[in-house]
Design an enzyme around this catalytic site. Structure first.
Site, PDB file in Angstrom:
ATOM      1  N   LYS A  28      57.245 -28.360 -63.943  1.00  4.62           N
ATOM      2  CA  LYS A  28      57.461 -27.038 -64.547  1.00  4.62           C
ATOM      3  C   LYS A  28      56.308 -26.576 -65.444  1.00  4.62           C
ATOM      4  O   LYS A  28      56.054 -25.389 -65.555  1.00  4.62           O
ATOM      5  CB  LYS A  28      58.767 -27.023 -65.337  1.00  4.62           C
ATOM      6  CG  LYS A  28      58.751 -27.923 -66.552  1.00  4.62           C
ATOM      7  CD  LYS A  28      60.135 -28.050 -67.165  1.00  4.62           C
ATOM      8  CE  LYS A  28      60.097 -29.002 -68.343  1.00  4.62           C
ATOM      9  NZ  LYS A  28      61.419 -29.525 -68.687  1.00  4.62           N
TER      10      LYS A  28
ATOM     11  N   ARG B 256      71.204 -30.890 -76.773  1.00  2.00           N
ATOM     12  CA  ARG B 256      71.005 -29.932 -75.700  1.00  2.00           C
ATOM     13  C   ARG B 256      72.083 -30.267 -74.668  1.00  2.00           C
ATOM     14  O   ARG B 256      73.247 -30.411 -75.049  1.00  2.00           O
ATOM     15  CB  ARG B 256      69.564 -29.989 -75.157  1.00  2.00           C
ATOM     16  CG  ARG B 256      69.170 -28.666 -74.489  1.00  2.00           C
ATOM     17  CD  ARG B 256      67.747 -28.662 -73.958  1.00  2.00           C
ATOM     18  NE  ARG B 256      67.581 -29.543 -72.818  1.00  2.00           N
ATOM     19  CZ  ARG B 256      66.426 -29.696 -72.155  1.00  2.00           C
ATOM     20  NH1 ARG B 256      65.365 -29.018 -72.535  1.00  2.00           N
ATOM     21  NH2 ARG B 256      66.339 -30.508 -71.130  1.00  2.00           N
TER      22      ARG B 256
HETATM   23  C1  LIG Z   1      61.143 -30.836 -68.695  1.00  4.69           C
HETATM   24  C2  LIG Z   1      62.127 -31.914 -68.493  1.00  4.69           C
HETATM   25  C3  LIG Z   1      61.695 -33.237 -68.371  1.00  4.69           C
HETATM   26  C4  LIG Z   1      60.237 -33.619 -68.502  1.00  4.69           C
HETATM   27  O1  LIG Z   1      59.886 -33.581 -69.850  1.00  4.69           O
HETATM   28  P1  LIG Z   1      58.387 -33.874 -70.331  1.00  4.69           P
HETATM   29  O2  LIG Z   1      58.457 -33.808 -71.796  1.00  4.69           O
HETATM   30  O3  LIG Z   1      57.542 -32.828 -69.714  1.00  4.69           O
HETATM   31  O4  LIG Z   1      58.015 -35.226 -69.844  1.00  4.69           O
HETATM   32  C5  LIG Z   1      62.644 -34.206 -68.144  1.00  4.69           C
HETATM   33  N1  LIG Z   1      63.958 -33.893 -68.056  1.00  4.69           N
HETATM   34  C6  LIG Z   1      64.410 -32.640 -68.177  1.00  4.69           C
HETATM   35  C7  LIG Z   1      65.853 -32.373 -68.068  1.00  4.69           C
HETATM   36  C8  LIG Z   1      63.505 -31.612 -68.400  1.00  4.69           C
HETATM   37  O5  LIG Z   1      63.952 -30.353 -68.518  1.00  4.69           O
END
Ligand SMILES: *Cc1c(COP(=O)(O)O)cnc(C)c1O
Length: 357
Positions: free
Chosen positions: A38, A133
């Site tokens: 993302k 969250r």
């Molecule tokens: C964005 C996201 C990740 C990855 O997180 P990073 O900090 O980019 O490693 C993992 N799990 C969920 C649910 C996320 O939304």
């Protein structure tokens, strides 16, 4: 080629090496890696680098991004990271292989949409262990377990947790032990084993590094570390990864010496804020043609030593360049290194070009 500015310049090789190093580090502890795309809006060269680096699965929070990853035909399973909107589930079961879930009702909707599409779908149940969250609070799984048992087309493949997302809670071994016992309990209730224990994201790499990752955690979902070699929750650069993998180039559209304090009666700025100014006399300032519409300006670090970002508006970033030599001039390209939040925004601005070196 006619270069368009502003643009993001991404070092594909550095990201590939980061992916391979995280994969290797995880593999040593029996952990599979889900590469999270993302941060660059699932741009193809970067997603391909994650796959080439050895990620076992690819994840994104947006179903649109997963759909574009799907068209890359990489042969890897695709995980939807944001618990789905009920309205998108018919799409989700067609595009994603797996989805994170936290509510019993969502499981029932997935089952119903699977029946309509003639499909099955895998889910990972999220536990909220304090970050506030998504997730079933502290693993009170009875309701979602009942929904899973009543949903023949939904296969629960594991449990997962997030840290450092809303509450900024840090991953610690005790929390991951808690995830393991929540998973064991869910296994007893579902009467089948759960192969996936997903212990978080970039911030959980710290436990691997200091040898405190509990045995049994066998997956991490990592974006930031691979993309920019940083861990914002732990406020650190990760020493065994590349930083400065991505830079923002923006063009100077004005360079003037001006006072450091506004002249005239003061209202609020364009975003309703009341900025504070320190009188440092006349200073050389450059305006770069990129703004809050494209980026979180606070997340940018100028490449030039001595350059200091003063602020910005929707379309302008104002930089104190009094001490920069040679003095920036009209048409110069200034470079900045974005943090993860800034990268995320830049990648989704239609005004920012994206190039790979
Ligand atoms: C964005 C996201 C990740 C990855 O997180 P990073 O900090 O980019 O490693 C993992 N799990 C969920 C649910 C996320 O939304």
């Amino acid at each position: 080629m006619n270069v368009r500015y502003p643009r993001l310049l991404v070092s594909r090789n550095k990201i590939l090496e980061n992916a391979a190093r995280v994969v290797e580090r995880c593999a040593r502890s029996g952990i599979s890696l889900t590469g999270v795309a993302k941060g660059v809006c699932a741009r193809e060269p970067v997603v391909r680098a994650m796959a080439e680096g050895g990620c076992a699965e690819l994840g994104d929070s947006r179903i649109d991004n997963l759909a574009s990853i799907r068209t890359m035909n990489l042969g890897l399973p695709l995980l939807l990271l944001r618990i789905p909107m009920p309205s998108e589930i018919s799409l989700v079961v067609r595009i994603a292989d797996r989805t994170l879930v936290s509510m019993a009702e969502t499981v029932s909707v997935i089952d119903r949409e699977c029946r309509a599409a003639g499909k099955t779908h895998e889910v990972v149940v999220m536990a909220d262990l304090g970050d506030l969250r998504e997730g079933v609070w502290m693993g009170r799984m009875e309701k979602i377990a009942a929904a899973l048992k009543a949903s023949p087309r939904v296969r629960c493949v594991g449990v997962g947790v997030n840290f450092g997302c809303f509450g900024g809670v840090l991953p610690v071994p005790e929390k991951l032990e808690q995830l393991l016992s929540i998973g064991k309990e869910l296994e007893r209730s579902l009467e089948y084993p759960l192969p996936v224990y997903s212990g978080g994201s970039t911030s959980s790499l710290a436990l691997l590094e200091n040898g405190t990752m509990p045995a049994g955690i066998n997956n991490l979902r990592v974006g930031e570390a691979i993309l920019i070699g940083a861990d914002v929750t732990g406020s650190r650069d990760i020493p065994w990864l590349h930083q400065r993998t991505v830079c923002l180039e923006a063009e100077v559209i004005e360079a003037y010496r001006k006072p450091s304090v506004p002249v005239g009666p003061l209202g609020l700025d364009a975003f309703g804020g009341a900025p504070v100014f320190e009188d440092r006399g006349e200073r050389l300032r450059a305006i770069a043609a990129v703004g809050r519409q494209d980026v979180r300006i606070e997340g940018l670090t100028p490449e030039l030593s001595g350059a200091v970002i003063l602020g910005g508006s929707s379309d302008h970033t104002i930089i104190d360049v009094e001490h920069v030599r040679p003095e920036p001039a009209l048409g110069d390209i200034m470079r900045f290194f974005p943090d993860y939040g800034a990268l995320l925004a830049l990648s989704t601005s239609p005004y920012v070009a994206f190039d790979v070196v």
